[in-house]
Scaffold this motif. Structure first.
Motif, mmCIF file in Angstrom:
data_model
loop_
_atom_site.group_PDB
_atom_site.id
_atom_site.type_symbol
_atom_site.label_atom_id
_atom_site.label_comp_id
_atom_site.label_asym_id
_atom_site.label_seq_id
_atom_site.Cartn_x
_atom_site.Cartn_y
_atom_site.Cartn_z
ATOM 1 N N SER A 380 4.870 14.513 37.332
ATOM 2 C CA SER A 380 4.322 14.210 38.651
ATOM 3 C C SER A 380 3.224 15.188 39.021
ATOM 4 O O SER A 380 3.386 16.406 38.908
ATOM 5 C CB SER A 380 5.422 14.259 39.709
ATOM 6 O OG SER A 380 4.878 14.080 41.005
ATOM 7 N N VAL A 385 8.290 17.963 38.599
ATOM 8 C CA VAL A 385 8.932 16.916 37.795
ATOM 9 C C VAL A 385 8.154 16.749 36.497
ATOM 10 O O VAL A 385 6.928 16.644 36.512
ATOM 11 C CB VAL A 385 8.986 15.575 38.548
ATOM 12 C CG1 VAL A 385 9.577 14.486 37.650
ATOM 13 C CG2 VAL A 385 9.790 15.702 39.827
ATOM 14 N N ARG A 435 8.926 8.140 43.554
ATOM 15 C CA ARG A 435 9.253 9.205 44.481
ATOM 16 C C ARG A 435 9.667 8.659 45.846
ATOM 17 O O ARG A 435 10.552 9.184 46.505
ATOM 18 C CB ARG A 435 8.079 10.165 44.606
ATOM 19 C CG ARG A 435 7.796 10.947 43.341
ATOM 20 C CD ARG A 435 6.537 11.756 43.455
ATOM 21 N NE ARG A 435 6.691 12.866 44.392
ATOM 22 C CZ ARG A 435 7.178 14.046 44.077
ATOM 23 N NH1 ARG A 435 7.545 14.291 42.839
ATOM 24 N NH2 ARG A 435 7.275 14.986 44.980
#
Length: 439
Positions: A380, A385, A435
């Motif tokens: 991400s 992440v 997300r």
């Protein structure tokens, strides 16, 4: 201690069969999505070629072997880019670091070292590899220090690095192409002689399979020791069978790709023999692929089993909280960029060895493919992440798209850039949706 999912009736009220399977095996759903997309790309290109070009060439041992070799350098750098992006930074200079390390390695082994050691000295390739990795690490450390201690944004520092190191690579040899490289060094890039053959591949597969089984047994033992829930035994057997099966299939594929006839003729002429009619010598695993696997294992251990990895995720999750908790975020930033530079230097080793030369185009635009590979693999851009295996699958997806377009007749670089750009935007959009769903 009891296995998890012992009460299927209770779990079944909230989860379907797929949900229960994923929970029992602990397989990341995003991993399934990435692998599914990869398989669709492979099958799609193969079927298209079969229907419209008179024969499918994508799902062949030759193409899959070449695909694995082409993925190696991008995959190696993508494992480092995961750490950079997790900590909310970016590195736009990796392609230029590949270029500058490749150029200086070419000069070192072709023009400098032979003057002192003699042409073909066995130490030349060893010194060259170490030099390339160290040079990349030093460049990464310099950039990381500027980001950490001068508070210059990573985007600006590495954008400057992209231009600076590409210019340094050009000036190092006045724009010349340096070739050929040391013969032993060239083996690192792959090719018929840059692979371990059928026997070596099966031995490596047996070792890897034993490692998979050992990891599963050890993991279950650790869970029992610390009182954590255990996976059902069927899930343990499934994961072991899946790992061993994938290793066996991959080994069969690389061993099914034989040496070309010209290489066979050259090989048997060196032995003073005629080429047998039924001659078949397998490539086996190429050295770049083995290097990629080793890097992936080491980086996974670093990220999941060490304090360094925990610090990386802590900084990515909340940099201010990480600093207040006692983590030296500046030193960590320098270490991360140093590691990224070293991996770029290693990619420079593989790239220049594969080309058997050092050119000014080496590593050109690699930074975009490396960032795209990490993002497509689930890292991400918001930070916190990312996975190593995801980045490697992302690299394989991008290289598959490029290779597939060439095979079906869209070899123009413009089409490939369009597809890669679209894949990157789509990956970021899917990450945003993921997300939001977690919230």
């Amino acid at each position: 201690m009891t296995d998890i999912n012992q009460n299927p009736q209770a779990a079944g009220k909230e989860e379907g069969p797929i949900g229960r399977f994923l929970r029992a095996t602990e397989i990341d759903p995003r991993l399934i999505g990435m692998v599914g997309a990869l398989l669709l790309i492979w099958i799609g290109f193969h079927v298209y070629a079969e229907l419209f070009l008179g024969g499918g060439t994508f799902l062949t041992p030759r193409n899959l072997w070449n695909l694995s070799v082409q993925t190696a350098s991008i995959g190696i750098m993508a494992t480092g880019m995961v750490l950079v992006i997790i900590t909310r930074n970016i590195d736009l200079s990796v392609g230029s670091i590949v270029g500058v390390t490749g150029m200086y390695m070419g000069l070192l082994q072709v023009e400098w070292l032979p003057q002192y050691l003699g042409l073909g000295h066995p130490a030349i390739w060893i010194i060259t590899v170490i030099f390339g990795i160290v040079l990349g690490a030093l460049i990464g450390a310099l950039q990381g220090s500027m980001i950490a201690y001068l508070s210059i944004p990573a985007f600006i520092v590495t954008l400057g690095g992209l231009l600076i190191w590409r210019g340094v690579a050009f000036l190092a040899a006045d724009g010349r192409t340096i070739s050929p490289v040391d013969e032993t060094f060239a083996l690192i890039g792959g090719g018929p002689f840059g692979a371990i053959g059928a026997t070596g591949s099966w031995i490596l597969a047996a070792i890897a399979s034993a490692g998979v089984i050992w990891m599963i047994v050890r993991g279950r033992g650790n869970r029992r020791k610390h009182g954590f829930p255990l996976r059902p035994m069927w899930a343990e057997y499934f994961m072991a069978g899946l790992g061993v099966g994938l290793i066996a299939v991959a080994t069969w594929v690389v061993n099914a790709y034989p040496w070309p006839k010209g290489i066979l003729k050259q090989y048997y002429e060196g032995l003073g023999q005629e080429v047998p009619e039924d001659a078949f010598i397998s490539h086996g695993y190429a050295y770049p692929v083995i290097i990629l696997v080793v890097v992936a294992i080491l980086m996974t251990v670093l990220m999941t089993r060490t304090r360094f990895g925990r610090y990386v995720f802590a900084i990515g999750g909340n940099p201010e909280a990480a600093a207040l908790s006692g983590i030296n975020t500046r030193a960590m930033t320098v270490k991360i960029f140093t590691l990224m530079g070293a991996l770029a230097g290693l990619a420079g080793v593989i790239g220049s060895a594969r080309l058997n030369s050092a050119t000014n185009a080496l590593g050109d635009l690699d930074e975009l493919y490396v960032i795209a590979a990490a993002v497509v693999g689930g890292t991400s851009l918001a930070g916190g992440v990312g996975t190593i295996y995801g980045a490697i699958i992302g690299a394989l997806v991008l290289v598959s798209l490029q290779t597939g377009m060439v095979l079906i007749g869209f070899g123009d670089g413009s089409y490939r850039k369009i597809v890669i750009g679209a894949a990157l935007v789509l990956a970021v959009y899917l990450d945003i949706l993921y997300r939001k769903r977690l919230k």
